[in-house]
Design an enzyme around this catalytic site. Sequence first.
Site, PDB file in Angstrom:
ATOM      1  N   GLY A 154     -17.301 -11.889  -9.545  1.00  0.00           N
ATOM      2  CA  GLY A 154     -16.503 -12.724  -8.657  1.00  0.00           C
ATOM      3  C   GLY A 154     -16.281 -11.994  -7.353  1.00  0.00           C
ATOM      4  N   ARG A 202      -6.525 -22.248 -18.927  1.00  0.00           N
ATOM      5  CA  ARG A 202      -7.364 -21.053 -19.040  1.00  0.00           C
ATOM      6  C   ARG A 202      -6.663 -19.986 -19.889  1.00  0.00           C
ATOM      7  NH1 ARG A 202     -11.422 -17.726 -16.799  1.00  0.00           N
ATOM      8  NH2 ARG A 202     -10.434 -15.713 -16.783  1.00  0.00           N
ATOM      9  N   SER A 262     -11.301  -7.880 -11.071  1.00  0.00           N
ATOM     10  CA  SER A 262     -10.601  -7.195  -9.982  1.00  0.00           C
ATOM     11  C   SER A 262      -9.299  -7.899  -9.595  1.00  0.00           C
ATOM     12  CB  SER A 262     -11.517  -7.128  -8.760  1.00  0.00           C
ATOM     13  OG  SER A 262     -11.833  -8.439  -8.354  1.00  0.00           O
ATOM     14  N   ASP A 293     -14.570 -21.458 -20.268  1.00  0.00           N
ATOM     15  CA  ASP A 293     -13.804 -20.715 -19.270  1.00  0.00           C
ATOM     16  C   ASP A 293     -12.366 -20.543 -19.733  1.00  0.00           C
ATOM     17  OD1 ASP A 293     -13.569 -19.529 -16.663  1.00  0.00           O
ATOM     18  OD2 ASP A 293     -12.534 -21.331 -15.999  1.00  0.00           O
ATOM     19  N   ARG A 333      -9.138 -15.131  -5.078  1.00  0.00           N
ATOM     20  CA  ARG A 333      -7.969 -15.203  -5.957  1.00  0.00           C
ATOM     21  C   ARG A 333      -8.390 -15.391  -7.413  1.00  0.00           C
ATOM     22  NH1 ARG A 333      -5.602 -21.126  -4.105  1.00  0.00           N
ATOM     23  NH2 ARG A 333      -7.116 -22.415  -5.173  1.00  0.00           N
ATOM     24  N   GLY A 365     -14.945  -6.786 -13.378  1.00  0.00           N
ATOM     25  CA  GLY A 365     -14.819  -5.362 -13.066  1.00  0.00           C
ATOM     26  C   GLY A 365     -16.072  -4.720 -12.496  1.00  0.00           C
ATOM     27  N   GLY A 375      -6.012 -17.311 -12.589  1.00  0.00           N
ATOM     28  CA  GLY A 375      -4.679 -17.325 -13.187  1.00  0.00           C
ATOM     29  C   GLY A 375      -3.593 -17.047 -12.171  1.00  0.00           C
ATOM     30  N   ASP A 397     -18.805  -9.622 -17.869  1.00  0.00           N
ATOM     31  CA  ASP A 397     -18.004 -10.393 -16.908  1.00  0.00           C
ATOM     32  C   ASP A 397     -16.693  -9.688 -16.566  1.00  0.00           C
ATOM     33  OD1 ASP A 397     -16.675 -12.354 -15.469  1.00  0.00           O
ATOM     34  OD2 ASP A 397     -16.171 -13.546 -17.234  1.00  0.00           O
ATOM     35  N   CYS A 417      -7.434  -9.511 -11.959  1.00  0.00           N
ATOM     36  CA  CYS A 417      -6.677  -9.726 -13.193  1.00  0.00           C
ATOM     37  C   CYS A 417      -5.419  -8.890 -13.222  1.00  0.00           C
ATOM     38  CB  CYS A 417      -7.484  -9.279 -14.419  1.00  0.00           C
ATOM     39  SG  CYS A 417      -8.957 -10.211 -14.684  1.00  0.00           S
TER      40      CYS A 417
HETATM   41  P1  XMP Z   1     -14.423  -9.539 -10.744  1.00  0.00           P
HETATM   42  O1  XMP Z   1     -14.053  -8.126 -11.129  1.00  0.00           O
HETATM   43  O2  XMP Z   1     -15.884  -9.708 -10.523  1.00  0.00           O
HETATM   44  O3  XMP Z   1     -14.058 -10.420 -12.027  1.00  0.00           O
HETATM   45  O4  XMP Z   1     -13.593 -10.016  -9.608  1.00  0.00           O
HETATM   46  C1  XMP Z   1     -14.306 -11.793 -12.099  1.00  0.00           C
HETATM   47  C2  XMP Z   1     -13.939 -12.323 -13.487  1.00  0.00           C
HETATM   48  O5  XMP Z   1     -12.533 -12.196 -13.740  1.00  0.00           O
HETATM   49  C3  XMP Z   1     -12.104 -13.238 -14.634  1.00  0.00           C
HETATM   50  N1  XMP Z   1     -10.955 -13.899 -13.990  1.00  0.00           N
HETATM   51  C4  XMP Z   1      -9.678 -13.607 -14.289  1.00  0.00           C
HETATM   52  N2  XMP Z   1      -9.139 -12.814 -15.235  1.00  0.00           N
HETATM   53  N3  XMP Z   1      -6.968 -13.349 -14.475  1.00  0.00           N
HETATM   54  C5  XMP Z   1      -7.785 -12.702 -15.361  1.00  0.00           C
HETATM   55  O6  XMP Z   1      -7.287 -12.007 -16.257  1.00  0.00           O
HETATM   56  C6  XMP Z   1      -7.429 -14.191 -13.504  1.00  0.00           C
HETATM   57  O7  XMP Z   1      -6.656 -14.766 -12.743  1.00  0.00           O
HETATM   58  C7  XMP Z   1      -8.849 -14.329 -13.414  1.00  0.00           C
HETATM   59  N4  XMP Z   1      -9.653 -15.086 -12.631  1.00  0.00           N
HETATM   60  C8  XMP Z   1     -10.928 -14.791 -12.999  1.00  0.00           C
HETATM   61  C9  XMP Z   1     -13.299 -14.156 -14.849  1.00  0.00           C
HETATM   62  O8  XMP Z   1     -13.865 -13.819 -16.086  1.00  0.00           O
HETATM   63  C10 XMP Z   1     -14.218 -13.797 -13.678  1.00  0.00           C
HETATM   64  O9  XMP Z   1     -15.581 -14.066 -13.936  1.00  0.00           O
END
Ligand code: XMP
Length: 483
Positions: free
Chosen positions: A364, A405, A304, A248, A389, A343, A392, A341, A306
């Site tokens: 997510g 991370r 979403s 992760d 959330r 978007g 990050g 993984d 990020c």
């Molecule tokens: P979705 O689009 O399904 O994406 O909400 C979930 C994935 O986003 C990643 N993830 C992050 N990437 N900043 C990032 O750049 C973050 O704070 C963050 N949190 C999660 C992770 O790969 C997850 O499965």
Amino acid sequence: MPIDFYNKLHKAKDVYTFRDFILLPGLSKIEPEDVSLSSNFSTDIKLNVPLVSSPMDTVTESEMAISMAREGGLGIIHRNMSIDKQVEEVKKVKRAESFIIKNLVTASPDLLISEATKIMSKHNVSGLPIVKSKKLVGLLTKRDVKFSDIDSKVSNLMTKTVVTASESVSIDEAKRIMHKNRVEKLPVVNNGNELIGLITVKDIYSREKYSLASRDDEGRLLVGASVSPFDLKRAKELDKYVDVIVSDVAHFHNENILKAANKISQEISSNFVVGNLGTEASVEDVIHRIDKFDGIRAGVGSGSICITSEVTKAGSPTLFAVSQIASKLQEHNLSKPIIADGGIRSSGDAALAFAIGASSVMMGNVFAGCNESPGNLIKIGGKYYKQYRGMGSDSARAQNYIIDRYSKKGKTISEGVEGVVPSRGNISELVKDFVGGLQASFGYAGAKNIKTLWQTSSLGQITGVGSDELKPHNIILPGEDKY
Ligand code: XMP
């Protein structure tokens, strides 16, 4: 050697995302309901429904993982908590059901009823096998102790003639014995009458109700857990219980991370999924530097929540990342499952990821609004939402477990946002909708399964304007006032 700045810009790679493509319809000989979506998440983990919930603290803890596995998918328990807590979350999933429950909570016949009742409530079980010198001597259920004298001994109230089954009992045989004797719990014993395990009606019902569920050889639900590649201690602890360990970190293609992750790959026996990766070069390095890996998480900066790409202008959108990884693996003749993984908003996005070479999709945002995600419903202006959330984001990083991370010591900038997503009800309904949508996509493409979709599907590229036309238009929809 002069630097070719001109071509750096003018020969830049075309980097695409989900909204840039559509799946072109093909000659179809199959109906959507005949489509099989079964696929591998990792070398040894096969899913009937290739949907996976992200390891995020507003998405996957044990409740989500149990529901995902029951629906045929998989949940990856997040790591924004202590090692003990994460191990406990994994254990809760493993204990949720099994054909023969092992590691039973038992009691001695000499205990008092008050003590036995306490054991039942502490472990949340409705009955206890009673054991003396490892041998089964009775069975005590909550029903036996109702209105009883709590100072009486267990041996006075337990059922002494217990119907049992042998270790080799099949499910059908167990059902027959339970029906014939009208019992709901069937202890399993060896030749010497020593207690081996317990079969319950509840677990048999669950097995029949969730026929697509992801289970291990003992009938327990499958579960994954995420780790930082720097956290060997956590990986080794989880390895004792979990089915797959998932790396992760936002940017796996990093000297320190490759070194640390290789150590994990050498020391664990569970499947190990690396990631996140986004380029062909990163796959090349993983192939040469990680001794054993069982899958790859694809996509950098597309989630979403990020803001990685916004803050750093670095990233590899998920669809592009999947195609890079798939082509590099193929060049090496390696068939490692790819997990798309970040978007993914709809079953259509997932279908595109599958067409480009993914074996499963991780989400997510889509799952964060479900009842099974951690956290309560929030009412805003008469509508219900749940918190979501990025790992990050400032508030997730404040727990201090997740700061690596984004780099070994923890970056100071946040790379994620926090907000709310609409409530989406139960996982089972959502998964049903996704499966229906995916089967319809495969039907349009004329593919009966994921491997055929890889081979036969073609994509069409669309412009921003065109992509607008593919949405409902020239109609006023409920809740919208634009025409
Ligand atoms: P979705 O689009 O399904 O994406 O909400 C979930 C994935 O986003 C990643 N993830 C992050 N990437 N900043 C990032 O750049 C973050 O704070 C963050 N949190 C999660 C992770 O790969 C997850 O499965």
